[in-house]
Write a protein that holds these residues in place. Sequence first.
Motif, short mmCIF file in Angstrom:
data_model
loop_
_atom_site.label_atom_id
_atom_site.label_comp_id
_atom_site.label_asym_id
_atom_site.label_seq_id
_atom_site.Cartn_x
_atom_site.Cartn_y
_atom_site.Cartn_z
N GLN A 1 66.80 -85.94 -25.17
CA GLN A 1 66.70 -86.42 -23.79
C GLN A 1 68.08 -86.60 -23.16
O GLN A 1 68.30 -86.20 -22.02
CB GLN A 1 65.95 -87.75 -23.77
CG GLN A 1 64.46 -87.55 -23.57
CD GLN A 1 63.64 -88.79 -23.92
OE1 GLN A 1 64.17 -89.75 -24.47
NE2 GLN A 1 62.36 -88.75 -23.59
N GLN A 2 68.99 -87.18 -23.93
CA GLN A 2 70.36 -87.37 -23.43
C GLN A 2 71.00 -86.03 -23.07
O GLN A 2 71.61 -85.89 -22.02
CB GLN A 2 71.23 -88.02 -24.52
CG GLN A 2 70.87 -89.44 -24.85
CD GLN A 2 71.55 -90.40 -23.89
OE1 GLN A 2 72.69 -90.17 -23.49
NE2 GLN A 2 70.86 -91.46 -23.50
N GLY B 1 71.15 -80.63 -17.63
CA GLY B 1 70.18 -80.17 -16.65
C GLY B 1 69.17 -79.18 -17.20
O GLY B 1 68.38 -78.59 -16.46
N ALA C 1 69.51 -83.27 -22.33
CA ALA C 1 68.84 -82.69 -21.16
C ALA C 1 69.41 -83.29 -19.88
O ALA C 1 69.68 -82.58 -18.91
CB ALA C 1 67.34 -82.93 -21.25
N GLU C 2 69.60 -84.62 -19.88
CA GLU C 2 70.16 -85.28 -18.70
C GLU C 2 71.55 -84.74 -18.38
O GLU C 2 71.88 -84.49 -17.24
CB GLU C 2 70.28 -86.78 -18.96
CG GLU C 2 69.09 -87.56 -18.43
CD GLU C 2 69.10 -89.00 -18.93
OE1 GLU C 2 70.19 -89.61 -18.96
OE2 GLU C 2 68.00 -89.47 -19.31
N GLN C 3 72.34 -84.54 -19.42
CA GLN C 3 73.72 -84.13 -19.19
C GLN C 3 73.89 -82.64 -18.89
O GLN C 3 74.89 -82.23 -18.32
CB GLN C 3 74.58 -84.50 -20.40
CG GLN C 3 74.64 -86.00 -20.58
CD GLN C 3 75.62 -86.41 -21.68
OE1 GLN C 3 76.49 -85.63 -22.07
NE2 GLN C 3 75.47 -87.63 -22.16
N THR D 1 75.64 -87.49 -29.08
CA THR D 1 75.31 -86.61 -27.95
C THR D 1 76.51 -85.71 -27.62
O THR D 1 76.35 -84.52 -27.36
CB THR D 1 74.90 -87.42 -26.70
OG1 THR D 1 73.90 -88.37 -27.08
CG2 THR D 1 74.34 -86.53 -25.61
#
Length: 299
Positions: free
Chosen positions: A142-143, A149, A145-147, A283
């Motif tokens: 998830q981390q 995109g 993906a956030e970073q 991450t």
Amino acid sequence: MDDRANDNVLDNEETLQRYIDDIGSRVRGLRAKRGMTRKDLSKHSDVSERYLAQLETGKSNITLAILWRVAEAFDIPFSALIPDLQRDQISPVLARFISSLNADQQTTALQILKRRFNDQVSTGHGIALIGLRGAGKTTLGQQLAEQTGRPFVRLSSLIEELAGMKIGAILDLGGQKKFRRIESQALQQVLDMGEPVILETGGSLVSQTETFNQLLENFFSIWVKTSPEEHLSRVMSQGDTRPMAGFDEAIEDLRLILEEREIDYSQADYVLNTSRRDIGDCTQELKRVVQPYLETGDH
Ligand SMILES: Nc1ncnc2c1ncn2[C@@H]1O[C@H](COP(=O)(O)OP(=O)(O)O)[C@@H](O)[C@H]1O
Ligand SMILES: O=C(O)C1=C[C@@H](OP(=O)(O)O)[C@@H](O)[C@H](O)C1
Ligand SMILES: [Mg+2]
């Protein structure tokens, strides 16, 4: 019977017992790899728990019919439970050569061999996180993906969507066979998405050789790894009894699962050790390693 004939009989009996023990530990190992309790296996194979316990510890005379039912319940070919003495033997020359290398050289040797015999990893599909429950696949995925995109896809969610029910229910109603079929269909859907994704797989996917090979061939794979103790403390603090409801979360069980899966997990292209490290740090490492595999081809 003279002494020599007697020795031969004893030798043969020992060999037979080793063979029976080997079959037993295969069954136990497969069960652990898949996170199944004896009760689950008993239910789906229609072999009593007591008999399974004897089989797993080499204490019973296994009939072909029973072994057949066990193989069916695992959804594997019958022959996979039978030790193939020749196939299991590694060439002594190769073994000597590999053991003469230091740890780093062994890692390089493995990569070279994998590239040579596994074909090229196609990178267009992105990356796959593999590893045991509590390793940090969801958290780090998830981390990342956030970073970056990039879409974060949880194979277990896709499986539940496809089946229209929870994983526990799929296993309860259809057993391993049904679950593994849907798991493979779900993976196919991810491959059809046509863009690089960050894929989280279920901890036991590695037990299904065909699906696992497909994963290895199509994604840059990362084994998210930690110690059995940390797995246990993380899973307990999440109050989580997945993947297979009812599985006793004892440290010994986790150790066994990890041991049984280690050889499969270690086929990943990269090992990310999260033990005693913080999430941000892990991450960053993950991002650095996988960046090239998350780029689209259009620039
Ligand atoms: N370095 C770390 N990396 C990832 N997760 C960590 C780390 N240290 C502690 N954790 C914790 O461990 C747990 C990992 O759980 P989760 O991400 O659900 O694992 P998985 O998806 O592999 O089952 C989370 O509660 C997370 O906060
Ligand atoms: O072993 C498995 O097949 C599963 C493990 C779980 O994943 P985590 O490893 O994220 O807990 C979850 O996806 C699902 O219940 C299936
Ligand atoms: Mg998860």
